[in-house]
Design a protein around this motif. Sequence first.
Motif, PDB file in Angstrom:
ATOM      1  N   TYR A   8       0.831  -1.201   0.000  1.00 38.81           N
ATOM      2  CA  TYR A   8       0.000   0.000   0.000  1.00 38.81           C
ATOM      3  C   TYR A   8       0.868   1.255   0.000  1.00 38.81           C
ATOM      4  O   TYR A   8       1.872   1.340   0.699  1.00 38.81           O
ATOM      5  CB  TYR A   8      -0.925   0.024   1.223  1.00 38.81           C
ATOM      6  CG  TYR A   8      -1.752   1.275   1.283  1.00 38.81           C
ATOM      7  CD1 TYR A   8      -2.838   1.438   0.445  1.00 38.81           C
ATOM      8  CD2 TYR A   8      -1.425   2.310   2.150  1.00 38.81           C
ATOM      9  CE1 TYR A   8      -3.596   2.596   0.466  1.00 38.81           C
ATOM     10  CE2 TYR A   8      -2.180   3.476   2.183  1.00 38.81           C
ATOM     11  CZ  TYR A   8      -3.255   3.615   1.337  1.00 38.81           C
ATOM     12  OH  TYR A   8      -4.001   4.767   1.365  1.00 38.81           O
ATOM     13  N   ASP A   9       0.454   2.218  -0.799  1.00 37.96           N
ATOM     14  CA  ASP A   9       1.167   3.490  -0.898  1.00 37.96           C
ATOM     15  C   ASP A   9       0.177   4.617  -0.595  1.00 37.96           C
ATOM     16  O   ASP A   9      -0.780   4.818  -1.350  1.00 37.96           O
ATOM     17  CB  ASP A   9       1.740   3.651  -2.306  1.00 37.96           C
ATOM     18  CG  ASP A   9       2.593   4.895  -2.476  1.00 37.96           C
ATOM     19  OD1 ASP A   9       2.470   5.844  -1.679  1.00 37.96           O
ATOM     20  OD2 ASP A   9       3.376   4.919  -3.434  1.00 37.96           O
ATOM     21  N   PRO A  10       0.389   5.344   0.489  1.00 43.02           N
ATOM     22  CA  PRO A  10      -0.550   6.426   0.838  1.00 43.02           C
ATOM     23  C   PRO A  10      -0.671   7.498  -0.252  1.00 43.02           C
ATOM     24  O   PRO A  10      -1.671   8.215  -0.289  1.00 43.02           O
ATOM     25  CB  PRO A  10       0.040   7.025   2.116  1.00 43.02           C
ATOM     26  CG  PRO A  10       1.000   6.022   2.637  1.00 43.02           C
ATOM     27  CD  PRO A  10       1.445   5.192   1.473  1.00 43.02           C
ATOM     28  N   SER A  11       0.295   7.584  -1.156  1.00 41.90           N
ATOM     29  CA  SER A  11       0.213   8.600  -2.214  1.00 41.90           C
ATOM     30  C   SER A  11      -0.887   8.284  -3.228  1.00 41.90           C
ATOM     31  O   SER A  11      -1.295   9.162  -3.988  1.00 41.90           O
ATOM     32  CB  SER A  11       1.555   8.754  -2.933  1.00 41.90           C
ATOM     33  OG  SER A  11       1.825   7.636  -3.762  1.00 41.90           O
ATOM     34  N   SER A  23      -8.621  -1.603  -5.389  1.00 43.49           N
ATOM     35  CA  SER A  23      -7.691  -1.940  -4.312  1.00 43.49           C
ATOM     36  C   SER A  23      -6.844  -0.765  -3.848  1.00 43.49           C
ATOM     37  O   SER A  23      -6.487  -0.702  -2.665  1.00 43.49           O
ATOM     38  CB  SER A  23      -6.807  -3.116  -4.735  1.00 43.49           C
ATOM     39  OG  SER A  23      -6.179  -2.852  -5.969  1.00 43.49           O
ATOM     40  N   THR A  24      -6.524   0.187  -4.718  1.00 48.76           N
ATOM     41  CA  THR A  24      -5.718   1.326  -4.268  1.00 48.76           C
ATOM     42  C   THR A  24      -6.500   2.259  -3.358  1.00 48.76           C
ATOM     43  O   THR A  24      -5.918   3.130  -2.710  1.00 48.76           O
ATOM     44  CB  THR A  24      -5.145   2.138  -5.450  1.00 48.76           C
ATOM     45  OG1 THR A  24      -6.223   2.662  -6.224  1.00 48.76           O
ATOM     46  CG2 THR A  24      -4.213   1.294  -6.309  1.00 48.76           C
ATOM     47  N   ALA A  25      -7.804   2.082  -3.289  1.00 49.18           N
ATOM     48  CA  ALA A  25      -8.643   2.923  -2.434  1.00 49.18           C
ATOM     49  C   ALA A  25      -8.755   2.383  -1.010  1.00 49.18           C
ATOM     50  O   ALA A  25      -9.340   3.042  -0.150  1.00 49.18           O
ATOM     51  CB  ALA A  25     -10.043   3.050  -3.038  1.00 49.18           C
ATOM     52  N   LEU A  27      -4.052  -2.147   1.933  1.00 45.85           N
ATOM     53  CA  LEU A  27      -4.190  -3.289   1.036  1.00 45.85           C
ATOM     54  C   LEU A  27      -3.141  -3.236  -0.074  1.00 45.85           C
ATOM     55  O   LEU A  27      -2.934  -2.199  -0.692  1.00 45.85           O
ATOM     56  CB  LEU A  27      -5.588  -3.290   0.423  1.00 45.85           C
ATOM     57  CG  LEU A  27      -5.984  -4.483  -0.434  1.00 45.85           C
ATOM     58  CD1 LEU A  27      -6.030  -5.757   0.424  1.00 45.85           C
ATOM     59  CD2 LEU A  27      -7.342  -4.239  -1.067  1.00 45.85           C
ATOM     60  N   SER A  28      -2.488  -4.365  -0.335  1.00 47.32           N
ATOM     61  CA  SER A  28      -1.578  -4.447  -1.480  1.00 47.32           C
ATOM     62  C   SER A  28      -2.404  -4.329  -2.754  1.00 47.32           C
ATOM     63  O   SER A  28      -3.569  -4.724  -2.791  1.00 47.32           O
ATOM     64  CB  SER A  28      -0.836  -5.784  -1.477  1.00 47.32           C
ATOM     65  OG  SER A  28      -0.006  -5.875  -0.349  1.00 47.32           O
ATOM     66  N   ALA A  29      -1.790  -3.786  -3.825  1.00 53.59           N
ATOM     67  CA  ALA A  29      -2.553  -3.538  -5.044  1.00 53.59           C
ATOM     68  C   ALA A  29      -1.629  -3.384  -6.242  1.00 53.59           C
ATOM     69  O   ALA A  29      -0.439  -3.135  -6.091  1.00 53.59           O
ATOM     70  CB  ALA A  29      -3.372  -2.249  -4.878  1.00 53.59           C
TER      71      ALA A  29
END
Length: 100
Positions: free
Chosen positions: A20-23, A51-53, A57-59
């Motif tokens: 997961y990337d908060p950016s 998934s990026t939302a 979570l990995s995505a």
Amino acid sequence: MDEQQSWLAALHERVRLHSYDPSWAEVFLLERDRLLSLFPHRFLGIEHIGSTAVPGLSAKPVVDMLAGVESMAVAQALAEPLCRSGYTTSAELNATLSGP
């Protein structure tokens, strides 16, 4: 690489999940604001989906969005201007596919 080759490469590309990337949330906000600026008063809403939302979570690092419009006529009228602004429609993808 032309657009059709690009689509075919994307269809057969190996899926790689990223932590997961908060950016990703910021990427969504920037793109949502760009769309609202390019097409004022055309969208009922634009949501960050997929998934990026989901924090933590990995995505795949692809920010998916869902934009609501008032009618199919509005959606159809937006298709060409969206493509000129860098998007590709599913109709373009479907035209590159073959088979029954």
